[in-house]
Design a protein around this motif. Structure first.
Motif, PDB file in Angstrom:
ATOM      1  N   ILE A   4      14.805  -7.151   6.016  1.00 46.17           N
ATOM      2  CA  ILE A   4      13.566  -6.575   5.482  1.00 46.17           C
ATOM      3  C   ILE A   4      12.614  -7.691   5.082  1.00 46.17           C
ATOM      4  CG2 ILE A   4      12.575  -5.249   3.571  1.00 46.17           C
ATOM      5  CD1 ILE A   4      15.134  -3.596   3.566  1.00 46.17           C
ATOM      6  N   PHE A   5      13.135  -8.706   4.399  1.00 45.14           N
ATOM      7  CA  PHE A   5      12.313  -9.837   3.970  1.00 45.14           C
ATOM      8  C   PHE A   5      11.742 -10.578   5.172  1.00 45.14           C
ATOM      9  CE2 PHE A   5      11.992 -14.303   2.527  1.00 45.14           C
ATOM     10  CZ  PHE A   5      11.009 -14.107   1.584  1.00 45.14           C
ATOM     11  N   TYR A   6      12.576 -10.832   6.156  1.00 45.39           N
ATOM     12  CA  TYR A   6      12.138 -11.561   7.343  1.00 45.39           C
ATOM     13  C   TYR A   6      11.096 -10.756   8.120  1.00 45.39           C
ATOM     14  CZ  TYR A   6      12.354 -14.331  11.589  1.00 45.39           C
ATOM     15  OH  TYR A   6      12.031 -15.112  12.656  1.00 45.39           O
ATOM     16  N   TYR A   7      11.331  -9.453   8.304  1.00 43.84           N
ATOM     17  CA  TYR A   7      10.416  -8.591   9.049  1.00 43.84           C
ATOM     18  C   TYR A   7       9.074  -8.470   8.351  1.00 43.84           C
ATOM     19  CZ  TYR A   7       8.620  -4.543  11.526  1.00 43.84           C
ATOM     20  OH  TYR A   7       7.837  -3.688  12.240  1.00 43.84           O
ATOM     21  N   SER A   8       9.081  -8.312   7.014  1.00 40.35           N
ATOM     22  CA  SER A   8       7.807  -8.181   6.300  1.00 40.35           C
ATOM     23  C   SER A   8       7.008  -9.487   6.348  1.00 40.35           C
ATOM     24  CB  SER A   8       8.036  -7.751   4.855  1.00 40.35           C
ATOM     25  OG  SER A   8       8.738  -8.748   4.156  1.00 40.35           O
ATOM     26  N   PRO A  42      16.484  -6.128  -3.007  1.00 40.94           N
ATOM     27  CA  PRO A  42      16.340  -5.278  -1.813  1.00 40.94           C
ATOM     28  C   PRO A  42      15.444  -4.061  -2.047  1.00 40.94           C
ATOM     29  CG  PRO A  42      18.651  -5.770  -2.187  1.00 40.94           C
ATOM     30  CD  PRO A  42      17.889  -6.304  -3.350  1.00 40.94           C
ATOM     31  N   LEU A  43      15.515  -3.477  -3.238  1.00 44.73           N
ATOM     32  CA  LEU A  43      14.653  -2.331  -3.526  1.00 44.73           C
ATOM     33  C   LEU A  43      13.187  -2.742  -3.611  1.00 44.73           C
ATOM     34  CD1 LEU A  43      16.853  -0.395  -6.084  1.00 44.73           C
ATOM     35  CD2 LEU A  43      16.229   0.321  -3.781  1.00 44.73           C
ATOM     36  N   LEU A  44      12.907  -3.892  -4.201  1.00 40.22           N
ATOM     37  CA  LEU A  44      11.524  -4.364  -4.250  1.00 40.22           C
ATOM     38  C   LEU A  44      10.992  -4.670  -2.857  1.00 40.22           C
ATOM     39  CD1 LEU A  44      11.543  -6.645  -7.410  1.00 40.22           C
ATOM     40  CD2 LEU A  44      10.304  -4.506  -7.088  1.00 40.22           C
ATOM     41  N   PHE A  45      11.825  -5.259  -2.004  1.00 43.29           N
ATOM     42  CA  PHE A  45      11.395  -5.513  -0.631  1.00 43.29           C
ATOM     43  C   PHE A  45      11.195  -4.195   0.126  1.00 43.29           C
ATOM     44  CE2 PHE A  45      13.411  -9.914  -0.771  1.00 43.29           C
ATOM     45  CZ  PHE A  45      12.190 -10.528  -0.933  1.00 43.29           C
ATOM     46  N   GLY A  46      12.055  -3.210  -0.127  1.00 45.88           N
ATOM     47  CA  GLY A  46      11.887  -1.908   0.504  1.00 45.88           C
ATOM     48  C   GLY A  46      10.596  -1.231   0.076  1.00 45.88           C
ATOM     49  N   ILE A  47      10.293  -1.307  -1.216  1.00 42.92           N
ATOM     50  CA  ILE A  47       9.041  -0.734  -1.726  1.00 42.92           C
ATOM     51  C   ILE A  47       7.845  -1.463  -1.130  1.00 42.92           C
ATOM     52  CG2 ILE A  47       7.635  -0.466  -3.809  1.00 42.92           C
ATOM     53  CD1 ILE A  47      10.316   0.024  -5.308  1.00 42.92           C
ATOM     54  N   ALA A  48       7.941  -2.774  -1.058  1.00 40.02           N
ATOM     55  CA  ALA A  48       6.834  -3.549  -0.496  1.00 40.02           C
ATOM     56  C   ALA A  48       6.629  -3.242   0.981  1.00 40.02           C
ATOM     57  CB  ALA A  48       7.087  -5.046  -0.684  1.00 40.02           C
ATOM     58  N   SER A  49       7.717  -2.967   1.696  1.00 37.17           N
ATOM     59  CA  SER A  49       7.575  -2.716   3.132  1.00 37.17           C
ATOM     60  C   SER A  49       6.914  -1.368   3.431  1.00 37.17           C
ATOM     61  CB  SER A  49       8.931  -2.814   3.830  1.00 37.17           C
ATOM     62  OG  SER A  49       9.764  -1.754   3.420  1.00 37.17           O
ATOM     63  N   ARG A  53       2.091   2.653   3.333  1.00 34.95           N
ATOM     64  CA  ARG A  53       2.264   4.025   3.825  1.00 34.95           C
ATOM     65  C   ARG A  53       2.784   4.962   2.735  1.00 34.95           C
ATOM     66  NH1 ARG A  53       4.897   0.684   7.427  1.00 34.95           N
ATOM     67  NH2 ARG A  53       6.874   1.464   6.665  1.00 34.95           N
ATOM     68  N   LYS A  54       2.511   4.622   1.477  1.00 40.18           N
ATOM     69  CA  LYS A  54       3.072   5.404   0.374  1.00 40.18           C
ATOM     70  C   LYS A  54       2.531   6.826   0.305  1.00 40.18           C
ATOM     71  CE  LYS A  54      -0.141   3.566  -2.997  1.00 40.18           C
ATOM     72  NZ  LYS A  54      -0.642   2.279  -2.641  1.00 40.18           N
ATOM     73  N   PHE A  55       1.331   7.058   0.809  1.00 43.04           N
ATOM     74  CA  PHE A  55       0.795   8.418   0.793  1.00 43.04           C
ATOM     75  C   PHE A  55       1.250   9.215   2.003  1.00 43.04           C
ATOM     76  CE2 PHE A  55      -2.386   6.183  -1.866  1.00 43.04           C
ATOM     77  CZ  PHE A  55      -2.126   6.871  -3.042  1.00 43.04           C
ATOM     78  N   GLN A  56       1.666   8.548   3.079  1.00 48.13           N
ATOM     79  CA  GLN A  56       2.215   9.247   4.238  1.00 48.13           C
ATOM     80  C   GLN A  56       3.694   9.584   4.034  1.00 48.13           C
ATOM     81  OE1 GLN A  56       0.375   6.326   4.747  1.00 48.13           O
ATOM     82  NE2 GLN A  56      -1.477   7.392   5.402  1.00 48.13           N
ATOM     83  N   LYS A  57       4.411   8.757   3.263  1.00 42.43           N
ATOM     84  CA  LYS A  57       5.837   8.967   3.005  1.00 42.43           C
ATOM     85  C   LYS A  57       6.095   8.958   1.497  1.00 42.43           C
ATOM     86  CE  LYS A  57       7.319   6.847   7.276  1.00 42.43           C
ATOM     87  NZ  LYS A  57       8.277   5.948   7.903  1.00 42.43           N
ATOM     88  N   PRO A  58       5.580   9.948   0.770  1.00 46.72           N
ATOM     89  CA  PRO A  58       5.711   9.895  -0.691  1.00 46.72           C
ATOM     90  C   PRO A  58       7.144  10.079  -1.177  1.00 46.72           C
ATOM     91  CG  PRO A  58       4.737  11.971  -0.032  1.00 46.72           C
ATOM     92  CD  PRO A  58       4.825  11.120   1.208  1.00 46.72           C
ATOM     93  N   PHE A  59       7.966  10.869  -0.468  1.00 44.74           N
ATOM     94  CA  PHE A  59       9.330  11.098  -0.936  1.00 44.74           C
ATOM     95  C   PHE A  59      10.178   9.837  -0.826  1.00 44.74           C
ATOM     96  CE2 PHE A  59       8.007  15.431   0.307  1.00 44.74           C
ATOM     97  CZ  PHE A  59       8.052  15.983  -0.955  1.00 44.74           C
TER      98      PHE A  59
END
Length: 107
Positions: A4-8, A42-49, A53-59
């Protein structure tokens, strides 16, 4: 986590991602010393990634925030700050759409 870190970092155009993955913090401090915070990074990187798109994938966004809030007290404070920003932004977005709808009905 590393992927996730590398991809972002690849998406942002940064060429420091390989060096960051081998840094002192991620190799020693994060993995051995600070075991209580194992899920925080990992959760912070997931949130950052998915943040753009937080309004398209709110759940998914809210699920990651809830998981972050349950990691530690520091995670709870970060989750609270992120959610306050999310609610503030969604309220602004709602006001903009309401004003556009009112302008359309007036015309």
């Amino acid at each position: 986590m590393a992927s996730i870190f590398y991809y972002s970092n690849l998406l942002s155009g940064s060429d420091k991602s390989a060096a960051s993955l081998l840094s002192y913090f991620l190799c020693f401090q994060y993995g051995i010393v600070a075991r209580s915070y194992v899920l925080l990074i990992p959760l912070l990187f997931g949130i950052a990634s998915i943040y753009e798109r937080k309004f398209q994938k709110p759940f998914l966004f809210i699920l990651l925030i809830l998981l972050l809030a349950n990691v530690s007290l520091h995670g709870s404070l970060m989750a609270l700050a992120i959610m306050l920003g999310y609610f503030h932004r969604s309220d602004q977005k709602k006001k903009i759409t309401q004003s556009k709808a009112m302008a359309d009905t007036m015309l």
